[in-house]
Design a protein around this motif. Structure first.
Motif, PDB file in Angstrom:
ATOM      1  N   GLU A  49      -7.217 -26.450   1.751  1.00 35.17           N
ATOM      2  CA  GLU A  49      -6.060 -27.302   1.044  1.00 35.17           C
ATOM      3  C   GLU A  49      -5.852 -26.397  -0.327  1.00 35.17           C
ATOM      4  O   GLU A  49      -6.478 -25.865  -1.051  1.00 35.17           O
ATOM      5  N   VAL A  50      -4.531 -26.326  -0.466  1.00 40.35           N
ATOM      6  CA  VAL A  50      -3.837 -25.676  -1.361  1.00 40.35           C
ATOM      7  C   VAL A  50      -3.194 -26.509  -2.458  1.00 40.35           C
ATOM      8  O   VAL A  50      -2.648 -27.572  -2.327  1.00 40.35           O
ATOM      9  N   SER A 104      -8.616 -31.056 -10.173  1.00 39.16           N
ATOM     10  CA  SER A 104      -8.409 -30.884  -8.724  1.00 39.16           C
ATOM     11  C   SER A 104     -10.134 -29.995  -8.311  1.00 39.16           C
ATOM     12  O   SER A 104     -10.292 -30.303  -6.942  1.00 39.16           O
ATOM     13  N   ARG A 105     -10.500 -29.386  -9.294  1.00 41.81           N
ATOM     14  CA  ARG A 105     -11.896 -28.959  -8.886  1.00 41.81           C
ATOM     15  C   ARG A 105     -11.693 -27.849  -7.730  1.00 41.81           C
ATOM     16  O   ARG A 105     -12.504 -27.927  -6.634  1.00 41.81           O
ATOM     17  N   PRO A 106     -11.050 -26.854  -7.962  1.00 35.11           N
ATOM     18  CA  PRO A 106     -10.751 -25.955  -6.664  1.00 35.11           C
ATOM     19  C   PRO A 106     -12.297 -25.178  -6.753  1.00 35.11           C
ATOM     20  O   PRO A 106     -12.889 -24.914  -7.451  1.00 35.11           O
ATOM     21  N   ASP A 107     -12.273 -24.698  -5.267  1.00 34.29           N
ATOM     22  CA  ASP A 107     -13.544 -23.913  -4.979  1.00 34.29           C
ATOM     23  C   ASP A 107     -13.136 -22.387  -5.283  1.00 34.29           C
ATOM     24  O   ASP A 107     -14.100 -21.759  -5.689  1.00 34.29           O
ATOM     25  N   LYS A 117     -10.989 -25.936  -1.050  1.00 36.41           N
ATOM     26  CA  LYS A 117      -9.637 -26.058  -2.029  1.00 36.41           C
ATOM     27  C   LYS A 117      -9.293 -24.691  -2.913  1.00 36.41           C
ATOM     28  O   LYS A 117     -10.094 -24.159  -3.641  1.00 36.41           O
ATOM     29  N   VAL A 118      -8.074 -24.285  -2.821  1.00 34.75           N
ATOM     30  CA  VAL A 118      -7.592 -23.257  -3.490  1.00 34.75           C
ATOM     31  C   VAL A 118      -6.365 -23.630  -4.518  1.00 34.75           C
ATOM     32  O   VAL A 118      -5.377 -24.038  -4.131  1.00 34.75           O
ATOM     33  N   ALA A 119      -6.749 -22.935  -5.792  1.00 27.35           N
ATOM     34  CA  ALA A 119      -5.441 -23.291  -6.747  1.00 27.35           C
ATOM     35  C   ALA A 119      -4.941 -21.790  -6.826  1.00 27.35           C
ATOM     36  O   ALA A 119      -5.740 -20.959  -6.823  1.00 27.35           O
ATOM     37  N   GLN A 121     -14.041 -20.561 -12.117  1.00 26.40           N
ATOM     38  CA  GLN A 121     -14.220 -20.720 -10.618  1.00 26.40           C
ATOM     39  C   GLN A 121     -14.121 -19.357 -10.191  1.00 26.40           C
ATOM     40  O   GLN A 121     -13.521 -18.436 -11.000  1.00 26.40           O
ATOM     41  N   ILE A 149      -9.807 -19.720  -7.296  1.00 26.97           N
ATOM     42  CA  ILE A 149      -8.273 -19.591  -7.722  1.00 26.97           C
ATOM     43  C   ILE A 149      -7.676 -18.273  -6.936  1.00 26.97           C
ATOM     44  O   ILE A 149      -8.557 -17.138  -7.258  1.00 26.97           O
ATOM     45  N   VAL A 194      -6.554 -28.067 -13.225  1.00 28.40           N
ATOM     46  CA  VAL A 194      -7.625 -27.192 -12.499  1.00 28.40           C
ATOM     47  C   VAL A 194      -8.632 -27.968 -12.696  1.00 28.40           C
ATOM     48  O   VAL A 194      -9.426 -28.311 -11.690  1.00 28.40           O
TER      49      VAL A 194
END
Length: 350
Positions: free
Chosen positions: A33-34, A77-80, A2-4, A95, A82, A74
Motif C-alpha cells: 500500500e502506497v 498512516s503508520r507506514p512500515d 505500507k510505504v510512505a 521508520q 519510508i 506519517v
C-alpha cells in the motif's frame, strides 16, 4: 506493507518520469500500500494519474518533510517504511528509510564550470546527500555509476547499495536518414552540465547541412542567456530551434521527425531520453561520460564532451553516414524496476 514516499526533492525531468512510471506499478503489487506521498505541486501536476487516489501532501519547498502536515500524515498512516527517491532527506524518520541515489550533480568535478555561488549551493546539497545516505537503512542506485559516486565520496555502509535500473519503452532498430539536411534532436531539461554550449559551438563550425531541435526547459536563467548569446554570435538562429517543454503526442512527433538523437551531457546517472530515443528508432550520438556508456553500451557513437573538436568530428560523421549502433546492453523494464524496488522496501521494513 505500507510505504510512505517523500518526493519533496523531485521536481522535473527524471523525477517526473520515475513517479509516472513507478508509482502505479508499486500500487498494483499485492500486499503493498502506497501512501501518504509528499510531492511538490509542479511534479503532482506532471505526474497526472500516477497519483490518482493516493493520499497526497503538498510540498511547497524542499524542506517540506519538516512540516507539521507531513509529520502528521506519517504519524497517522503508520507506514512500515519510508521511500525517498532522491538522495536528499530533510528529516530523520523514525521508520526504516530507503533512499535512491540518482543525481551526479552534487559531486565534483561536474560543478567546475558553474559560477562560485552555484558551486557553494551544490556543496551544501552534497553534504546533505552524504548525511542522508549515511542515515538511510538501504540505498538504491539507478546505475553502477550512481553506486560508484556513493562509494567514491566515502559513504561506507554496513549494507550494500543495490543497483535498480529505470525502465524504458521497447527498443526499435535505428532507422536510416530520410532527408538531405540532418535533423538532430536533444530532449532534456537544460542545465549547464547538459553541455549544450559545447554542442552548439561544435555544430557552428560545420556550416549548413544540419538542424538541431531542442526540447526542454531552461532551469538556470544565466545559462539560458549565455546560450542564446552564443546562438546569436554564431549565427545559428535558422538552424537551432528551442521548443520548450513537450510531452505526449507532441514529444512523440519530435522523435518521429528526427534522424539523430544527440546527448552531450557530462553528468548523468541515468539518461532516460536515451531509451526514449531508441524506442523511436533513433541512432544515438552521445557524450562518453558518466553513466552514458553504461546505459547505451554499443548502441551509440561517442564523443569527448569536454572537447569541441571531438564533438565536431562525431557530428560530421553522423551527418555523412548513418550511425551503426548495436542493441542496448540490457532490457529496461518498468515492471522489473517496480518488483526490485518493492523487494528492497520489503526487506528494509523487515
Amino acid at each position: 506493507m505500507k510505504v510512505a514516499i517523500d518526493l519533496s526533492s523531485a521536481q522535473a525531468g527524471g523525477g517526473v518520469t520515475y513517479v509516472r512510471e513507478l508509482l502505479p506499478r508499486l500500487r498494483a503489487l499485492p500486499g503493498l500500500e502506497v501512501g501518504p506521498v509528499l510531492v511538490r505541486s509542479a511534479l503532482a501536476a506532471s505526474a497526472g494519474e500516477a497519483l490518482a487516489g493516493a493520499q497526497v501532501v503538498d510540498a511547497e519547498r524542499r524542506t517540506a518533510p519538516t512540516s507539521r502536515a507531513w509529520r502528521k500524515a506519517v504519524a497517522q498512516s503508520r507506514p512500515d517504511v519510508i521511500y525517498v527517491p532522491t538522495e536528499l532527506a530533510f528529516w530523520r524518520y523514525r521508520q526504516p528509510t530507503v533512499l535512491a541515489a540518482r543525481n551526479a550533480m552534487y559531486y565534483p568535478p561536474h560543478v567546475a564550470e558553474y559560477p562560485r555561488s552555484r558551486r557553494v549551493r551544490f556543496s551544501a546539497r552534497r553534504l546533505l546527500a552524504m548525511q542522508s545516505v549515511r542515515a538511510a537503512d538501504a540505498v538504491i542506485a539507478v546505475s553502477e555509476y550512481a553506486r560508484s559516486t556513493v562509494a567514491h565520496h566515502g559513504l561506507k555502509r554496513r549494507q550494500g547499495v543495490e543497483v535498480i535500473y529505470h525502465g524504458g519503452p521497447p527498443e526499435r532498430p535505428p532507422h536510416t536518414y530520410h532527408s538531405d539536411t540532418r535533423r538532430f534532436l536533444l530532449v532534456s531539461n537544460l542545465y549547464r552540465y547538459k553541455n549544450l554550449h559545447r554542442l552548439l559551438t561544435a555544430l557552428g563550425r560545420i556550416g549548413p547541412g544540419w538542424q538541431l531541435r531542442v526540447v526542454g526547459k531552461f532551469f538556470e536563467p544565466e545559462y539560458e542567456q549565455s546560450v542564446m548569446s552564443l546562438v546569436d554570435g554564431l549565427g545559428l538562429r535558422a538552424q537551432v530551434s528551442f521548443l520548450g517543454h513537450r510531452s505526449g503526442d507532441e514529444l512523440a512527433a519530435e522523435y518521429a521527425a528526427a534522424e539523430v538523437f544527440v546527448w552531450p551531457s557530462y553528468a548523468e546517472t541515468f539518461g532516460h531520453p536515451l531509451l526514449e530515443a531508441r524506442g523511436h528508432g533513433l541512432p544515438l550520438l552521445v557524450a562518453d561520460a558518466a553513466s552514458n556508456r553504461e546505459i547505451a553500451g554499443e548502441a551509440a557513437a561517442y564523443f569527448d564532451p569536454w572537447d569541441e573538436a571531438s564533438i565536431e568530428r562525431a557530428a560530421r560523421e553522423a551527418i555523412e553516414e548513418p550511425i551503426a549502433g548495436a542493441s542496448l546492453p540490457r532490457a529496461y523494464d518498468w515492471d522489473l524496476c517496480a518488483l526490485q524496488t518493492a523487494g528492497v522496501l520489503r526487506a528494509t521494513a523487515r
